[in-house]
Scaffold this motif. Structure first.
Motif, PDB file in Angstrom:
ATOM      1  N   LEU A 180       0.829  -1.205   0.000  1.00 45.06           N
ATOM      2  CA  LEU A 180       0.000   0.000   0.000  1.00 45.06           C
ATOM      3  C   LEU A 180       0.867   1.259   0.000  1.00 45.06           C
ATOM      4  CD1 LEU A 180      -2.815   1.237   0.090  1.00 45.06           C
ATOM      5  CD2 LEU A 180      -2.665   1.192   2.575  1.00 45.06           C
ATOM      6  N   GLY A 181       2.025   1.239   0.638  1.00 47.31           N
ATOM      7  CA  GLY A 181       2.883   2.422   0.742  1.00 47.31           C
ATOM      8  C   GLY A 181       3.160   3.103  -0.583  1.00 47.31           C
ATOM      9  N   PRO A 182       3.715   2.352  -1.575  1.00 47.14           N
ATOM     10  CA  PRO A 182       3.985   3.004  -2.857  1.00 47.14           C
ATOM     11  C   PRO A 182       2.728   3.530  -3.532  1.00 47.14           C
ATOM     12  CG  PRO A 182       5.258   0.994  -2.673  1.00 47.14           C
ATOM     13  CD  PRO A 182       4.300   1.022  -1.508  1.00 47.14           C
ATOM     14  N   LYS A 183       1.626   2.788  -3.442  1.00 50.13           N
ATOM     15  CA  LYS A 183       0.394   3.241  -4.088  1.00 50.13           C
ATOM     16  C   LYS A 183      -0.113   4.531  -3.447  1.00 50.13           C
ATOM     17  CE  LYS A 183      -1.291  -1.161  -5.778  1.00 50.13           C
ATOM     18  NZ  LYS A 183      -2.448  -2.029  -5.887  1.00 50.13           N
ATOM     19  N   LYS A 184      -0.003   4.623  -2.138  1.00 49.35           N
ATOM     20  CA  LYS A 184      -0.488   5.801  -1.412  1.00 49.35           C
ATOM     21  C   LYS A 184       0.393   7.017  -1.677  1.00 49.35           C
ATOM     22  CE  LYS A 184      -0.998   7.488   3.292  1.00 49.35           C
ATOM     23  NZ  LYS A 184      -0.726   7.199   4.698  1.00 49.35           N
ATOM     24  N   ASN A 185       1.704   6.818  -1.717  1.00 45.71           N
ATOM     25  CA  ASN A 185       2.644   7.934  -1.821  1.00 45.71           C
ATOM     26  C   ASN A 185       2.996   8.321  -3.249  1.00 45.71           C
ATOM     27  OD1 ASN A 185       3.391   8.563   1.069  1.00 45.71           O
ATOM     28  ND2 ASN A 185       3.666   6.361   1.012  1.00 45.71           N
ATOM     29  N   ALA A 186       2.752   7.439  -4.201  1.00 47.62           N
ATOM     30  CA  ALA A 186       3.163   7.673  -5.593  1.00 47.62           C
ATOM     31  C   ALA A 186       2.667   9.001  -6.174  1.00 47.62           C
ATOM     32  CB  ALA A 186       2.735   6.505  -6.474  1.00 47.62           C
ATOM     33  N   PRO A 187       1.419   9.401  -5.953  1.00 45.65           N
ATOM     34  CA  PRO A 187       0.946  10.640  -6.577  1.00 45.65           C
ATOM     35  C   PRO A 187       1.532  11.930  -5.978  1.00 45.65           C
ATOM     36  CG  PRO A 187      -0.896   9.228  -5.936  1.00 45.65           C
ATOM     37  CD  PRO A 187       0.336   8.669  -5.314  1.00 45.65           C
ATOM     38  N   ASP A 188       2.114  11.859  -4.793  1.00 43.49           N
ATOM     39  CA  ASP A 188       2.568  13.038  -4.053  1.00 43.49           C
ATOM     40  C   ASP A 188       3.991  13.424  -4.451  1.00 43.49           C
ATOM     41  OD1 ASP A 188       3.285  14.966  -2.212  1.00 43.49           O
ATOM     42  OD2 ASP A 188       2.580  13.836  -0.474  1.00 43.49           O
ATOM     43  N   ASP A 189       4.134  14.531  -5.171  1.00 44.03           N
ATOM     44  CA  ASP A 189       5.445  14.964  -5.664  1.00 44.03           C
ATOM     45  C   ASP A 189       6.443  15.213  -4.539  1.00 44.03           C
ATOM     46  OD1 ASP A 189       6.969  15.700  -8.145  1.00 44.03           O
ATOM     47  OD2 ASP A 189       7.179  17.582  -7.032  1.00 44.03           O
ATOM     48  N   THR A 190       5.959  15.570  -3.358  1.00 48.21           N
ATOM     49  CA  THR A 190       6.865  15.848  -2.244  1.00 48.21           C
ATOM     50  C   THR A 190       7.519  14.579  -1.708  1.00 48.21           C
ATOM     51  OG1 THR A 190       5.173  15.688  -0.521  1.00 48.21           O
ATOM     52  CG2 THR A 190       5.493  17.852  -1.563  1.00 48.21           C
ATOM     53  N   LYS A 191       7.053  13.428  -2.116  1.00 43.70           N
ATOM     54  CA  LYS A 191       7.614  12.149  -1.649  1.00 43.70           C
ATOM     55  C   LYS A 191       8.787  11.678  -2.507  1.00 43.70           C
ATOM     56  CE  LYS A 191       4.359  11.564   1.443  1.00 43.70           C
ATOM     57  NZ  LYS A 191       4.501  12.179   2.697  1.00 43.70           N
ATOM     58  N   TYR A 192       9.140  12.436  -3.544  1.00 41.47           N
ATOM     59  CA  TYR A 192      10.218  12.049  -4.445  1.00 41.47           C
ATOM     60  C   TYR A 192      11.489  12.813  -4.117  1.00 41.47           C
ATOM     61  CZ  TYR A 192       6.706   9.645  -7.136  1.00 41.47           C
ATOM     62  OH  TYR A 192       5.700   8.797  -7.512  1.00 41.47           O
ATOM     63  N   GLU A 193      12.577  12.073  -4.003  1.00 41.37           N
ATOM     64  CA  GLU A 193      13.895  12.646  -3.781  1.00 41.37           C
ATOM     65  C   GLU A 193      14.657  12.498  -5.099  1.00 41.37           C
ATOM     66  OE1 GLU A 193      17.168  12.191  -0.287  1.00 41.37           O
ATOM     67  OE2 GLU A 193      16.312  10.341  -1.063  1.00 41.37           O
ATOM     68  N   ARG A 194      14.972  13.605  -5.719  1.00 43.72           N
ATOM     69  CA  ARG A 194      15.669  13.607  -7.015  1.00 43.72           C
ATOM     70  C   ARG A 194      17.174  13.667  -6.775  1.00 43.72           C
ATOM     71  NH1 ARG A 194      10.700  15.764  -7.136  1.00 43.72           N
ATOM     72  NH2 ARG A 194       9.486  15.644  -9.069  1.00 43.72           N
ATOM     73  N   LEU A 195      17.888  12.662  -7.284  1.00 43.75           N
ATOM     74  CA  LEU A 195      19.293  12.491  -6.952  1.00 43.75           C
ATOM     75  C   LEU A 195      20.168  12.294  -8.186  1.00 43.75           C
ATOM     76  CD1 LEU A 195      18.520   9.977  -4.108  1.00 43.75           C
ATOM     77  CD2 LEU A 195      19.327  12.299  -3.769  1.00 43.75           C
ATOM     78  N   THR A 196      21.478  12.450  -7.983  1.00 44.38           N
ATOM     79  CA  THR A 196      22.464  12.185  -9.018  1.00 44.38           C
ATOM     80  C   THR A 196      23.392  11.088  -8.514  1.00 44.38           C
ATOM     81  OG1 THR A 196      22.386  14.499  -9.716  1.00 44.38           O
ATOM     82  CG2 THR A 196      24.256  13.186 -10.482  1.00 44.38           C
ATOM     83  N   ALA A 197      23.564  10.040  -9.307  1.00 46.89           N
ATOM     84  CA  ALA A 197      24.437   8.926  -8.948  1.00 46.89           C
ATOM     85  C   ALA A 197      25.902   9.340  -9.102  1.00 46.89           C
ATOM     86  CB  ALA A 197      24.128   7.725  -9.839  1.00 46.89           C
ATOM     87  N   LYS A 198      26.792   8.542  -8.539  1.00 42.54           N
ATOM     88  CA  LYS A 198      28.228   8.829  -8.625  1.00 42.54           C
ATOM     89  C   LYS A 198      28.721   8.870 -10.059  1.00 42.54           C
ATOM     90  CE  LYS A 198      29.405   6.995  -4.100  1.00 42.54           C
ATOM     91  NZ  LYS A 198      30.127   5.970  -3.344  1.00 42.54           N
ATOM     92  N   ASN A 199      28.065   8.127 -10.955  1.00 43.03           N
ATOM     93  CA  ASN A 199      28.492   8.103 -12.365  1.00 43.03           C
ATOM     94  C   ASN A 199      27.908   9.265 -13.174  1.00 43.03           C
ATOM     95  OD1 ASN A 199      25.826   7.399 -12.754  1.00 43.03           O
ATOM     96  ND2 ASN A 199      26.253   5.406 -13.657  1.00 43.03           N
ATOM     97  N   GLY A 200      27.183  10.182 -12.508  1.00 47.74           N
ATOM     98  CA  GLY A 200      26.636  11.352 -13.177  1.00 47.74           C
ATOM     99  C   GLY A 200      25.243  11.158 -13.751  1.00 47.74           C
ATOM    100  N   GLU A 201      24.708   9.930 -13.664  1.00 50.14           N
ATOM    101  CA  GLU A 201      23.346   9.698 -14.134  1.00 50.14           C
ATOM    102  C   GLU A 201      22.366  10.075 -13.029  1.00 50.14           C
ATOM    103  OE1 GLU A 201      23.050   5.751 -15.758  1.00 50.14           O
ATOM    104  OE2 GLU A 201      24.258   6.296 -17.493  1.00 50.14           O
ATOM    105  N   PHE A 202      21.095  10.102 -13.367  1.00 50.01           N
ATOM    106  CA  PHE A 202      20.065  10.621 -12.472  1.00 50.01           C
ATOM    107  C   PHE A 202      19.097   9.515 -12.067  1.00 50.01           C
ATOM    108  CE2 PHE A 202      21.610  13.787 -15.414  1.00 50.01           C
ATOM    109  CZ  PHE A 202      22.047  14.776 -14.543  1.00 50.01           C
ATOM    110  N   TYR A 203      18.578   9.611 -10.848  1.00 52.13           N
ATOM    111  CA  TYR A 203      17.597   8.644 -10.357  1.00 52.13           C
ATOM    112  C   TYR A 203      16.745   9.298  -9.287  1.00 52.13           C
ATOM    113  CZ  TYR A 203      20.490   7.817  -6.157  1.00 52.13           C
ATOM    114  OH  TYR A 203      21.190   7.956  -4.984  1.00 52.13           O
ATOM    115  N   PHE A 204      15.754   8.558  -8.813  1.00 53.15           N
ATOM    116  CA  PHE A 204      14.924   9.085  -7.741  1.00 53.15           C
ATOM    117  C   PHE A 204      14.579   8.009  -6.735  1.00 53.15           C
ATOM    118  CE2 PHE A 204      11.896   7.786 -11.036  1.00 53.15           C
ATOM    119  CZ  PHE A 204      10.943   7.086 -10.320  1.00 53.15           C
ATOM    120  N   ASN A 205      14.310   8.449  -5.519  1.00 53.79           N
ATOM    121  CA  ASN A 205      13.766   7.589  -4.475  1.00 53.79           C
ATOM    122  C   ASN A 205      12.352   8.051  -4.190  1.00 53.79           C
ATOM    123  OD1 ASN A 205      16.103   6.048  -3.987  1.00 53.79           O
ATOM    124  ND2 ASN A 205      16.900   7.565  -2.554  1.00 53.79           N
ATOM    125  N   LEU A 206      11.487   7.098  -3.907  1.00 50.71           N
ATOM    126  CA  LEU A 206      10.138   7.390  -3.435  1.00 50.71           C
ATOM    127  C   LEU A 206      10.138   7.086  -1.946  1.00 50.71           C
ATOM    128  CD1 LEU A 206       7.135   8.044  -3.795  1.00 50.71           C
ATOM    129  CD2 LEU A 206       6.788   5.653  -4.463  1.00 50.71           C
TER     130      LEU A 206
END
Length: 68
Positions: free
Chosen positions: A1-27
């Protein structure tokens, strides 16, 4: 239920840069715990498109952990 509940909320996303310079996110859950990590993307636009997809499809998609 956690991902389904939090997925729509933009404030729950952490936008990050990996050590290799590529981009990813955490929910994150409401308590700050990471409940999902994306693949890496070559651009911030790719990462943002990934977030958009999770926001749109996460609440209605059956999410499974296939890392085990």
């Amino acid at each position: 239920l956690g991902p389904k509940k939090n997925a729509p909320d933009d404030t729950k996303y952490e936008r990050l840069t990996a050590k290799n310079g590529e981009f990813y996110f955490n929910l994150k859950a409401g308590n700050g715990q990471i409940i999902g990590t994306s693949e890496t993307y070559k651009s911030t636009q790719g990462r943002d498109n990934g977030i958009e997809s999770v926001q749109k499809n996460g609440p209605t998609t059956d999410i499974r952990d296939e890392t085990a």
